[in-house]
Design an enzyme around this catalytic site. Structure first.
Site, short mmCIF file in Angstrom:
data_model
loop_
_atom_site.label_atom_id
_atom_site.label_comp_id
_atom_site.label_asym_id
_atom_site.label_seq_id
_atom_site.Cartn_x
_atom_site.Cartn_y
_atom_site.Cartn_z
N ASN A 160 -19.24 25.67 10.12
CA ASN A 160 -20.16 24.88 8.87
C ASN A 160 -19.71 23.29 9.45
O ASN A 160 -19.62 22.42 8.64
CB ASN A 160 -19.09 24.88 7.85
CG ASN A 160 -19.19 26.71 7.43
OD1 ASN A 160 -20.29 27.07 7.50
ND2 ASN A 160 -18.10 27.09 7.03
N ARG A 161 -19.74 23.01 10.55
CA ARG A 161 -19.68 21.79 11.27
C ARG A 161 -18.15 21.16 10.84
O ARG A 161 -18.27 19.83 10.81
CB ARG A 161 -20.62 20.92 10.78
CG ARG A 161 -22.31 21.39 10.95
CD ARG A 161 -22.40 21.30 12.65
NE ARG A 161 -23.71 21.94 13.03
CZ ARG A 161 -23.87 22.87 13.70
NH1 ARG A 161 -22.92 23.84 13.77
NH2 ARG A 161 -25.06 23.48 13.93
N MET A 162 -17.40 21.75 10.55
CA MET A 162 -16.21 21.35 10.27
C MET A 162 -15.14 21.42 11.44
O MET A 162 -13.99 21.89 11.37
CB MET A 162 -15.44 22.11 9.20
CG MET A 162 -16.07 22.08 7.66
SD MET A 162 -16.18 20.34 7.05
CE MET A 162 -14.70 20.12 6.50
#
Ligand SMILES: Cc1cc2nc3c(=O)[nH]c(=O)nc-3n(C[C@H](O)[C@H](O)[C@H](O)COP(=O)(O)O)c2cc1C
Length: 215
Positions: free
Chosen positions: A192-194
């Site tokens: 999640n691009r985290m």
């Protein structure tokens, strides 16, 4: 002509980086990641790194060079001191190195100051190189305009002749630089691009301040 790459999307999920588990010294973490890049990274050249300098024209320029040694003090590469990068470093020793090990979904960005290593250390490394590379260091006036490929080949032949039957000495214009890090950022891709980003910053007392950065 256009090609839309908007749907190129990769899920990063191989690993994670916890601020509680990172060592106090960033070189230790670099060593761990470099070892893993070599063992599991599947790259022929995990020591290939992007070196960015600020040029005499005021523009940043990045190019790949090979990391040849790292120590507690910093990161060593070899090049032509009179090349475009050599001149840039002479005018502004602040540089950036970055590694991208795609199979491990990892990036390391290192800011630091660059200086020439001692001539005897450059001699030692130069001696370990194959003769062809040694001659190349003489024959190529790196970053200058050449009239043709033939010109380059002729230069190489001329130096082959010159040093025939002799030890090939290190040209003074060729040698190592060490990048002494002031900041090192370790990036681990996450879902999640985290992504995890842990940054070490050198303090006045030579300790490193460690922070997590937002992805
Ligand atoms: C995989 C790879 C490794 C390279 N390693 C070096 C190196 O160790 N030293 C070097 O001077 N150039 C190396 N080069 C060439 C540089 O990228 C660059 O073309 C050259 O140093 C001239 O840069 P400059 O004109 O900006 O000074 C390498 C290029 C690649 C693609």
């Amino acid at each position: 002509m256009e090609k839309d790459l908007g749907n190129y999307r990769k899920v990063y999920e191989k690993s994670e980086l916890s601020i509680k588990e990172v060592p106090e010294n960033p070189i230790e973490l670099f060593q761990k990641w470099f070892f893993e890049a070599e063992e599991y990274g599947g790259d022929a050249e995990s020591n290939a790194m992007t070196l960015s300098t600020i040029g005499l024209d005021g523009f940043p320029k990045s190019r790949v060079v090979l990391l040849k040694k790292y120590t507690w003090e910093g990161f060593i590469f070899y090049t032509n001191y009179e090349s475009e990068k050599g001149k840039a470093i002479e005018a502004n020793p602040n540089v950036c190195l970055s590694f991208f090990w795609h199979k491990l979904e990892r990036q390391i960005i290192i800011k630091g100051t660059c200086e020439k290593i001692a001539p005897n250390l450059s001699d030692g490394y130069f001696e370990s190189r194959p003769d062809g590379s040694k001659l190349g260091a003489w024959a190529s006036k790196q970053s200058t305009i050449v009239p043709s490929r033939t010109h380059l080949d002729n230069e190489l032949k001329a130096y082959e002749e010159k040093f025939k039957g002799q030890e090939i000495p290190r040209p003074e214009h060729w040698g190592g630089y060490i990048v002494r890090p002031t900041s090192l950022e370790f990036w681990q891709g996450r879902p999640n691009r985290m992504h995890d980003r842990i940054r070490y910053e050198l303090q006045e007392n030579f300790d490193f301040k460690i922070d997590r950065l937002a992805p």
